[in-house]
Enzyme design. Structure first.
Site, PDB file in Angstrom:
ATOM      1  N   LYS A 181      15.331 -15.740 -19.626  1.00 48.43           N
ATOM      2  CA  LYS A 181      14.230 -15.954 -18.960  1.00 48.43           C
ATOM      3  C   LYS A 181      13.834 -15.308 -17.680  1.00 48.43           C
ATOM      4  O   LYS A 181      15.062 -15.144 -17.156  1.00 48.43           O
ATOM      5  CB  LYS A 181      13.729 -17.549 -18.641  1.00 48.43           C
ATOM      6  CG  LYS A 181      12.396 -17.960 -18.599  1.00 48.43           C
ATOM      7  CD  LYS A 181      11.677 -18.369 -19.789  1.00 48.43           C
ATOM      8  CE  LYS A 181      10.229 -18.913 -19.687  1.00 48.43           C
ATOM      9  NZ  LYS A 181       9.826 -19.335 -20.693  1.00 48.43           N
ATOM     10  N   GLY A 191      -5.126 -32.523 -24.340  1.00 45.09           N
ATOM     11  CA  GLY A 191      -5.126 -31.223 -23.937  1.00 45.09           C
ATOM     12  C   GLY A 191      -5.641 -30.291 -25.032  1.00 45.09           C
ATOM     13  O   GLY A 191      -4.832 -30.515 -26.109  1.00 45.09           O
ATOM     14  N   VAL A 192      -6.690 -29.901 -25.184  1.00 50.25           N
ATOM     15  CA  VAL A 192      -7.346 -29.276 -26.278  1.00 50.25           C
ATOM     16  C   VAL A 192      -7.655 -27.672 -25.511  1.00 50.25           C
ATOM     17  O   VAL A 192      -8.724 -27.374 -25.755  1.00 50.25           O
ATOM     18  CB  VAL A 192      -8.567 -29.704 -27.023  1.00 50.25           C
ATOM     19  CG1 VAL A 192      -8.107 -30.840 -27.837  1.00 50.25           C
ATOM     20  CG2 VAL A 192      -9.648 -30.517 -25.987  1.00 50.25           C
ATOM     21  N   GLY A 193      -6.636 -26.973 -25.108  1.00 51.31           N
ATOM     22  CA  GLY A 193      -6.733 -25.880 -24.749  1.00 51.31           C
ATOM     23  C   GLY A 193      -6.534 -24.904 -25.882  1.00 51.31           C
ATOM     24  O   GLY A 193      -6.869 -25.042 -26.894  1.00 51.31           O
ATOM     25  N   VAL A 211      -3.699 -23.924 -27.745  1.00 48.87           N
ATOM     26  CA  VAL A 211      -2.769 -24.534 -28.848  1.00 48.87           C
ATOM     27  C   VAL A 211      -3.589 -25.838 -29.174  1.00 48.87           C
ATOM     28  O   VAL A 211      -3.716 -25.955 -30.654  1.00 48.87           O
ATOM     29  CB  VAL A 211      -1.575 -24.949 -28.541  1.00 48.87           C
ATOM     30  CG1 VAL A 211      -0.568 -25.433 -29.423  1.00 48.87           C
ATOM     31  CG2 VAL A 211      -0.878 -23.719 -27.932  1.00 48.87           C
ATOM     32  N   GLY A 212      -3.928 -26.632 -28.606  1.00 47.25           N
ATOM     33  CA  GLY A 212      -4.516 -28.034 -28.965  1.00 47.25           C
ATOM     34  C   GLY A 212      -6.122 -27.893 -29.717  1.00 47.25           C
ATOM     35  O   GLY A 212      -6.203 -28.541 -30.826  1.00 47.25           O
TER      36      GLY A 212
HETATM   37  N1  LIG Z   1       0.435 -20.989 -25.808  1.00 48.66           N
HETATM   38  C1  LIG Z   1       1.454 -21.002 -26.689  1.00 48.66           C
HETATM   39  O1  LIG Z   1       1.755 -20.228 -27.655  1.00 48.66           O
HETATM   40  C2  LIG Z   1       2.487 -22.085 -26.317  1.00 48.66           C
HETATM   41  C3  LIG Z   1       3.973 -21.891 -26.970  1.00 48.66           C
HETATM   42  C4  LIG Z   1       4.697 -23.127 -26.936  1.00 48.66           C
HETATM   43  C5  LIG Z   1       4.330 -24.136 -25.895  1.00 48.66           C
HETATM   44  N2  LIG Z   1       3.218 -24.216 -25.114  1.00 48.66           N
HETATM   45  C6  LIG Z   1       2.813 -25.342 -24.435  1.00 48.66           C
HETATM   46  O2  LIG Z   1       1.762 -26.083 -24.937  1.00 48.66           O
HETATM   47  C7  LIG Z   1       0.975 -26.259 -23.892  1.00 48.66           C
HETATM   48  C8  LIG Z   1      -0.625 -26.220 -23.894  1.00 48.66           C
HETATM   49  O3  LIG Z   1      -0.513 -24.653 -23.978  1.00 48.66           O
HETATM   50  P1  LIG Z   1      -1.794 -23.945 -24.101  1.00 48.66           P
HETATM   51  O4  LIG Z   1      -1.312 -22.484 -24.235  1.00 48.66           O
HETATM   52  O5  LIG Z   1      -2.682 -24.563 -25.068  1.00 48.66           O
HETATM   53  O6  LIG Z   1      -2.440 -24.102 -22.446  1.00 48.66           O
HETATM   54  P2  LIG Z   1      -3.974 -24.115 -22.038  1.00 48.66           P
HETATM   55  O7  LIG Z   1      -3.790 -24.026 -20.475  1.00 48.66           O
HETATM   56  O8  LIG Z   1      -4.665 -23.190 -22.883  1.00 48.66           O
HETATM   57  O9  LIG Z   1      -4.230 -25.863 -22.424  1.00 48.66           O
HETATM   58  C9  LIG Z   1      -4.257 -26.969 -21.898  1.00 48.66           C
HETATM   59  C10 LIG Z   1      -5.176 -27.932 -21.881  1.00 48.66           C
HETATM   60  O10 LIG Z   1      -4.754 -28.997 -21.157  1.00 48.66           O
HETATM   61  C11 LIG Z   1      -5.553 -29.318 -20.056  1.00 48.66           C
HETATM   62  N3  LIG Z   1      -4.841 -30.375 -19.445  1.00 48.66           N
HETATM   63  C12 LIG Z   1      -4.323 -30.125 -18.193  1.00 48.66           C
HETATM   64  N4  LIG Z   1      -4.111 -31.262 -17.647  1.00 48.66           N
HETATM   65  C13 LIG Z   1      -4.411 -32.084 -18.267  1.00 48.66           C
HETATM   66  C14 LIG Z   1      -4.161 -33.493 -18.364  1.00 48.66           C
HETATM   67  N5  LIG Z   1      -3.673 -34.128 -17.238  1.00 48.66           N
HETATM   68  N6  LIG Z   1      -4.916 -34.394 -19.300  1.00 48.66           N
HETATM   69  C15 LIG Z   1      -5.502 -33.814 -20.346  1.00 48.66           C
HETATM   70  N7  LIG Z   1      -5.731 -32.587 -20.566  1.00 48.66           N
HETATM   71  C16 LIG Z   1      -5.323 -31.442 -19.566  1.00 48.66           C
HETATM   72  C17 LIG Z   1      -6.242 -28.041 -19.787  1.00 48.66           C
HETATM   73  O11 LIG Z   1      -7.640 -28.613 -18.914  1.00 48.66           O
HETATM   74  C18 LIG Z   1      -6.313 -27.244 -20.720  1.00 48.66           C
HETATM   75  O12 LIG Z   1      -7.567 -27.409 -21.561  1.00 48.66           O
HETATM   76  C19 LIG Z   1       1.827 -25.987 -22.491  1.00 48.66           C
HETATM   77  O13 LIG Z   1       2.692 -27.158 -22.230  1.00 48.66           O
HETATM   78  C20 LIG Z   1       2.468 -24.991 -22.934  1.00 48.66           C
HETATM   79  O14 LIG Z   1       3.733 -24.783 -22.123  1.00 48.66           O
HETATM   80  C21 LIG Z   1       2.156 -23.236 -25.585  1.00 48.66           C
END
Ligand SMILES: NC(=O)c1ccc[n+]([C@@H]2O[C@H](COP(=O)([O-])OP(=O)(O)OC[C@H]3O[C@@H](n4cnc5c(N)ncnc54)[C@H](O)[C@@H]3O)[C@@H](O)[C@H]2O)c1
Length: 360
Positions: free
Chosen positions: A88, A188-190, A192-193
């Site tokens: 990393k 969390g529906v970003g 991945v969600g």
């Molecule tokens: N993107 C990837 O490929 C990937 C791979 C492995 C792990 N992850 C992990 O998965 C998680 C989500 O990643 P992502 O890429 O979807 O991120 P993202 O930033 O697109 O989505 C995260 C979502 O969570 C919401 N959020 C933040 N704090 C919150 C809370 N307290 N309560 C409810 N919702 C909240 C945000 O508003 C956002 O919509 C992270 O922890 C990331 O490290 C992502």
């Protein structure tokens, strides 16, 4: 020598958590780059892990984070069945303030200087467009855009992998992998969600969501009007009759406040570092809750970036990410035989794979 430097060196050379092969401190005064590249292990192959760009309060904090995160990548890559060790990098500073093309190119030259021992990718604070720049200086940068030979957004396969982990958890808990009719709460529906909700709706689950960003909630309810929105994560995890809780926002979802009040039988989500501190995994197991280890089920993204090195093929990656189902089941089986929580069983299996590779 300061006490803090002493502390880092102690972690590196003497502590149980250490054992890193190589740590590189990088500086380019012209561009303002200050970075740390940590290679935890190359037992299974070149170290692979993203570049975090973050305004660390101190340089020691940055080194500690690089050591911690690179170690985590060794376990994640081993469990994903990749021929990669763990590494990393962290770039110190606020990306909004100091990220420039010149700085990213300077960083790319440091990655080049390692001659392939370290392969980089995106992480917090770095994006596909940044990796396109870093890649101009070396052959060991993944997470690039499709126009530049990359695979682009990794969240599609991350969500697919989490869904496979959830199906395996359902198989273990209820003897049937289907989520049909199950009440699943996604916090969390970003990126991945959002994709995870799509899989769940397709499978016939009853989906509840929550998010602190209105925009994320609006996008999901527009696409899937049948999902139920709840006020916050605290309300979600206490919902009566909840079958599965999927943390997909930040780390630390399982802690001393949340574990006692969880109503779900299964916890399986994308967020990294869900266990707030060592020992929580035992509290979760003692309550009879099935926890699918985060780094195992969220490996779809790293499977995708690893594939970029061989010329990205979506179907090949999807087939690899499907194996998360079997891996998750194998972890539950090992946990049962050894009488330990699944998180500890995952660590054991990963350590075994690395030790066998070292012997070979
Ligand atoms: N993107 C990837 O490929 C990937 C791979 C492995 C792990 N992850 C992990 O998965 C998680 C989500 O990643 P992502 O890429 O979807 O991120 P993202 O930033 O697109 O989505 C995260 C979502 O969570 C919401 N959020 C933040 N704090 C919150 C809370 N307290 N309560 C409810 N919702 C909240 C945000 O508003 C956002 O919509 C992270 O922890 C990331 O490290 C992502």
């Amino acid at each position: 020598m300061t006490d803090v430097t002493d502390g880092v060196l102690h972690t590196l050379f003497q502590s149980e958590q250490g054992g890193h092969e190589q740590v590189v401190l990088c500086q380019d005064r012209a561009s303002g780059l200050k970075a740390v590249i940590a290679i935890h292990s190359t037992a299974l192959g070149p170290a692979l892990g993203g570049t975090r760009f973050y305004p660390y309060a101190t340089e020691e904090e940055a080194v500690a984070d690089a050591l911690n995160l690179s170690r985590g990548m060794s376990y994640k890559n081993a469990m994903a069945g990749l021929d990669h060790g763990g590494g990393k990098a962290v770039i110190i500073g606020d990306p909004e303030q100091i990220k420039t093309e010149e700085l990213l190119l300077a960083y790319g030259r440091f990655v080049a200087s390692l001659g392939g021992r370290y392969v980089t990718a995106c992480d917090v604070g770095t994006y596909v467009a940044d990796m396109d720049v870093v890649a101009r200086e070396n052959r060991w940068t993944t997470g690039r855009s499709p126009e530049n030979g990359g695979a682009g957004d990794s969240s599609v396969l991350t969500a697919f992998g989490v869904f496979q982990g959830m199906r395996a958890s359902a198989q273990f808990a209820w003897g049937d992998p289907s989520l049909r009719g199950r009440k699943v709460g996604v916090a969390g529906v970003g990126k991945v969600g959002h994709y995870l909700v799509e899989h769940l709706v397709e499978d016939g689950a009853e989906v509840l969501v929550t998010d602190v960003r209105e925009e994320s909630v609006r996008r999901i309810t527009e696409k899937f009007p049948q999902v139920t929105v709840v006020a916050d994560t605290d309300t979600l995890i206490r919902t009566e009759g909840l079958d599965v809780y999927a943390p997909c926002a930040l780390g630390g979802a399982l802690n001393d406040d949340t574990v006692p009040v969880l109503t779900a039988k299964i916890v399986c989500g994308a967020a990294n570092n869900q266990l707030a501190h060592p020992g929580v995994e035992k509290d979760v197991a003692d309550r009879g809750i099935v926890y699918a280890p985060d780094y195992v089920v969220n490996a779809g993204g790293v499977i995708q970036v690893a594939d970029e090195l061989h010329g990205f093929d979506f179907e090949r990656c999807k087939a690899k990410a499907s194996k998360i189902f079997d891996t998750t089941l194998a972890i539950f089986a090992r946990a049962k035989t050894d009488g330990i929580p699944p998180a500890a069983a995952a660590d054991r299996i990963a350590e075994q794979r690395m030790a066998e590779a070292r012997r070979a």
